[in-house]
Design an enzyme around this catalytic site. Structure first.
Site, short mmCIF file in Angstrom:
data_model
loop_
_atom_site.label_atom_id
_atom_site.label_comp_id
_atom_site.label_asym_id
_atom_site.label_seq_id
_atom_site.Cartn_x
_atom_site.Cartn_y
_atom_site.Cartn_z
N GLU A 1 0.83 -1.21 0.00
CA GLU A 1 0.00 0.00 0.00
C GLU A 1 0.86 1.25 0.00
OE1 GLU A 1 -3.03 -0.33 3.03
OE2 GLU A 1 -3.97 -2.01 2.00
N GLU B 1 -3.99 -8.97 -0.05
CA GLU B 1 -4.46 -8.77 1.33
C GLU B 1 -5.98 -8.76 1.27
OE1 GLU B 1 -2.10 -5.89 3.59
OE2 GLU B 1 -3.97 -5.27 4.52
C1 GAL Z 1 -4.22 -2.71 5.28
C2 GAL Z 1 -2.74 -2.61 5.56
C3 GAL Z 1 -2.37 -3.48 6.73
C4 GAL Z 1 -3.30 -3.26 7.86
C5 GAL Z 1 -4.70 -3.55 7.42
C6 GAL Z 1 -5.72 -3.43 8.50
O1 GAL Z 1 -4.67 -1.69 4.47
O2 GAL Z 1 -2.02 -3.04 4.45
O3 GAL Z 1 -1.05 -3.20 7.12
O4 GAL Z 1 -3.17 -1.94 8.27
O5 GAL Z 1 -5.01 -2.63 6.40
O6 GAL Z 1 -6.99 -3.65 7.98
#
Ligand code: GAL
Length: 859
Positions: A471, A547
């Site tokens: 991100e 993710e």
């Molecule tokens: C994502 C991020 C992670 C964590 C997660 C929590 O956007 O890449 O590191 O913060 O959100 O939902």
């Protein structure tokens, strides 16, 4: 028949302490350190003053940028008292590495956010140790290094008052050369670390938190991470193994050496076979003084035992043993270097997904930060192994090391257990996310960091791809494209065999970065339709959910009413209780992005070309307690499929049902002890790998549901009215009974039921026993909302390391011997002393309850 190799046997067992192979002596430097932490700067040193002396260490890893010269003049720090041999450190803490100075707490450390876990990771930490050298060590024939697997962060190292250099990035592994300043007798080693506040979005840990090694060898030796093994052609009948060995000659004359490498098989227990599986041709080369030179070779292996993820494949390993001998003499061995590797092919197919050795393997992964719950970030083999075993039990076959490279031990475990790893470099590039994160280092260090990480990790068969970053704030801009392209070029120059990805939550398919990377990595946006748009734009690129989910819940805390949707934001539909900082354990809630596991499964099924997913996260982690990260909030995350103590949340079984469809299982939620809800609607959900489930409430059928039904990924009976008694789910596959699960109403708490994960552990000062306590009624049923205070004690040759219960709001310091149960459970982690043999007894007591104990054998 097998010959034991000291290094490999110990590595397989996970307890690498020392390895002396001909020509090379690599021993642990973990014991016998003194430590002191300072919350304000005790020495006037800073990164700015140290940086010119650190940067030359990066030269080995700079190809594109300018190399750095050591400045002339006196290096900083020589006059600081802590680097002096004469400094009396008797009042400092005595510690062994790996060491995380912040984990003991207390919580609510001044200046540290909920995001960083509210633990005292900030400040300057000094480590000191004596080091004895023999006259042979300093006779001029040897090179003597210290290898740091990782130190958090901004490390600088002095030997006998001389600054040797340092490395700022806390997740990197790096080496310093002691040789110029080492003397016979006693030497003084001093390491300074410096952690700013606001340097991370999660708990970074603090200290020399990974293993440290003393490496002694001839001045002519295999260079640091000096071997590269690739397997360009792989089939079940034959494989080609290519090897490059880089020799470094730090002697002041040209050396002529013979380089010979033999390959042996490693069995499932980590034993190395006696039979030479393949032998590379011996190559004689001259290496000039102060230079490095590589030799290349190639062999064919017939009927290779391939590496691949279970259950479909087996993670077979080999070892290449490289021997360096001085040419023209009587064959004196200068160095022996072992490289573990696996033979496997990877195909990143845009339509089918990932193929390992030509076979389709769906990526069933989780993202995880590096802490290991209440023991913190100090790398511990058993703690890491336990995490991976739990994930494998769930059916997971992949790991994303979010958002930084892992400890080497994690990759060793991934190799031997058959996990596929997405090895990630950074959480930011030029633009930062917090005021003191990696953006401060990016300009000077991104190239050396990436090359060092890749050279360290490239021979691990488990590593299936490199992630350029998570991100990245500039992901959607042309700047992101330019920076991404530069990183891409670095990665390709180090490793043309693996694909790259970047985890993108906001870049669209038209962003420059999306065009640069090999695999389109989508964070969350895939579930909102981006899988389709990326697919249209990049029909020839593999896509995965780098993710997914970010489902939040606190284990065992069911909140009513329950949304009829399969996915909801936590603030609505009764999914949260902000006064207790609970999120409902029905596992339907997301924080406003992401979604429940059900939603993600649905989108993956809607877009079958998607290669799979990495769930955020496998385990709860310290820090980022969304949505309770503000002042007075919680200290650890709610995102885990498994809680911080290692207890499974209900959704563990949702993933297991999907990821291990062959496993007969059914899992009912919620618990069934609701005296205040008699007659009230109390929805019952079941996760099962079956295709039909019938629910019985006190023996009466509440209905039999078929998959796919109203909800495909969980069986739901949303109108059940509570009455004390029992729930019974009977699951069927193809009409035959497949699995049964029950929940029983508990009576009042009477007893502590104490169990341990392993009845015997190694008495080596590192191995751990995980002791779980369940608060039960007189018939052994867990009392699901019990929160009794449990006190642990340990007798015999072991110590209590920490306690936990998986409650993100529990501010009792982790080393505390007293711990409240959370949703009926608590955990104690116990370590056997180094050299311990005999019985360790762990006792748990609570007022008004019958206590319990377990006996653990140390050997
Ligand atoms: C994502 C991020 C992670 C964590 C997660 C929590 O956007 O890449 O590191 O913060 O959100 O939902």
């Amino acid at each position: 028949m097998f010959i034991p190799s000291p290094l490999l046997l110990l590595a397989a067992a996970g307890w690498v302490q020392a390895a002396v192979s001909p020509g090379r002596d690599r021993s642990s430097l973990n014991s016998g350190w003194k430590f002191s932490r300072f919350t304000s700067n005790p020495d006037s040193l800073s990164y700015n003053t140290l940086k010119p002396w650190m940067l030359p260490l990066a030269n080995e890893f700079i190809v594109n940028g300018a190399k750095h010269q050591k400045p002339s003049g006196a290096p900083p720090g020589s006059n600081v008292q802590y680097v002096q041999e004469s400094f009396n450190d008797a009042s400092w803490q005595s510690i062994n590495l790996p060491h995380d100075w912040a984990i003991a707490g207390p919580f609510n450390a001044p200046g540290i956010s909920g995001g960083m876990g509210r633990l005292p990771s900030n400040g300057v930490g000094w480590y000191r140790r004596k080091l004895t050298a023999t006259t042979e060590d300093v006779d001029g024939s040897k090179s003597i290094f210290i290898d740091f697997d990782g130190a958090m962060s901004y490390a600088a190292v002095w030997l006998n008052g001389n600054l040797l250099g340092g490395w700022p990035f806390g997740y990197a592994s790096w080496r310093v050369d002691l040789t110029p300043y080492l003397k016979a007798g006693t030497n003084t080693l001093a390491v300074r670390l410096d952690n700013a506040v606001d340097n991370s979005r999660w708990y970074p840990g603090a200290g020399i938190y990974r293993n440290v090694w003393l490496v002694k060898m001839d001045k002519t030796h295999v260079a640091q991470w000096g071997t590269t093994i690739t397997t360009p052609s792989v089939s079940s009948s034959s494989a080609t193994v290519n090897l490059a060995v880089q020799i470094e000659n730090l002697a002041n004359a040209t050396r002529k050496v013979d380089v010979n490498t033999k390959v042996y098989a490693i069995d499932q227990s980590g034993n190395v076979g006696t039979a030479v599986v393949a032998s590379f041709d011996t190559v004689a080369i001259n290496v000039d003084a102060g230079k490095k030179q590589s030799v290349n070779g190639s062999v064919k292996i017939s009927n290779p035992r391939l590496w691949g993820p279970p259950p479909g494949q087996t993670p077979n390993l080999y070892v290449a043993v490289t021997t360096l001998t001085a040419s023209g003499t009587n064959g004196a061995v200068l160095d022996t270097y072992e490289t573990r590797f696996g033979i496997r092919s990877l195909t990143y197919d845009a339509n089918k997904g990932l193929l390992v050795n030509g076979q389709y393997v769906r990526v069933q992964g989780t993202c995880n930060h590096h802490d290991q719950g209440s023991i913190g970030t100090a790398i511990n083999f058993r703690a890491t192994q336990r995490q991976l075993q739990t994930l494998q039990e769930m059916g997971s076959n992949a790991l994303r090391t979010s958002h930084n490279p892992p400890a080497p031990e994690l990759l060793d475990l991934a190799d031997s257990m058959g996990f596929m790893v997405l090895d990630e470099f950074f959480d930011c590039w030029v633009q930062g996310k917090t005021s003191n994160d990696y953006h401060l280092l990016y300009a000077d260090w991104h190239e050396p960091d990436v090359r060092a990480i890749m050279r360290r990790d490239r021979n691990h068969p488990s590593v299936i791809a490199w992630s350029l970053g998570n991100e990245i704030p500039e992901q959607g801009s042309s700047q992101g494209g330019t920076e991404g392209q530069e990183l891409q070029n670095i990665v390709k120059s180090e490793d043309p065999t693996r694909y790259t990805t970047s985890a993108m939550n906001s870049a669209s398919e038209t962003s420059a970065l999306a065009n640069v990377i090999d695999i389109e990595g989508l964070n969350y946006q895939g579930e909102y339709g981006a899988y389709g748009s990326f697919r249209n734009k990049f029909p020839n690129k593999m896509i995965w959910g780098s993710e997914t989910a970010s489902c939040i819940s606190s284990r065992g805390t069911y909140l009513f009413p329950v949304t009829s949707s399969n996915n909801a934001v936590y603030s609505s539909n009764g999914g949260s209780d902000s006064s207790r900082m609970w999120i409902s354990a029905y596992d339907l809630q997301n924080p406003g992005w992401g979604g429940s596991p059900d939603t993600v499964f649905q989108s993956q099924d809607n877009f079958p070309f998607v290669a799979g997913e990495f769930v955020w996260t496998g385990f709860d982690y310290i820090g980022e307690p969304t949505p309770y990260g503000g002042n007075g909030g919680a200290r650890s995350s709610y995102f885990g499929i498994v809680d911080l103590a290692g207890f499974k949340k209900d959704r563990f079984y949702s993933y297991q049902a999907r990821w291990r469809p062959e496993l007969p299982m059914a899992h009912i939620l919620p618990h069934w002890t609701w005296p205040e809800r008699v007659g009230q609607v109390t929805p019952v959900h079941v996760f099962s790998s079956a295709d039909e489930v019938e629910l019985f409430v006190n023996g009466v059928s509440a209905g039999r549901q078929k998959r796919p039904g109203k909800s495909v990924y969980r069986f739901r009976w949303d109108n059940v009215k509570y009455s004390a008694g029992d729930l019974r789910a009977v699951a069927y596959k193809n009409g035959n009974q497949w699995a049964v699960d029950t929940r029983k109403t508990a009576g009042s708490a009477t007893t502590l039921n104490v169990t341990v994960d392993r009845a015997s552990i190694a008495g080596d000062g590192q191995d751990l026993a995980y002791v779980s306590v369940a608060v039960t009624d007189s018939s052994g049923t867990v009392v699901p909302r019990a929160n009794n205070t449990i006190t642990f004690s340990v007798s015999g040759p072991g110590v209590l390391v920490s306690t936990d219960n998986g409650d993100p709001t529990d501010m009792t310091a982790f080393p505390s011997a007293s711990r409240k149960a959370f949703s009926g459970l608590a955990l104690a982690i116990v370590r056997a002393n180094a050299g311990a043999t005999g019985q360790i007894t762990v006792t748990a007591k609570a007022d008004g309850l019958t206590g319990g104990q377990v006996v653990i054998k140390a050997s």
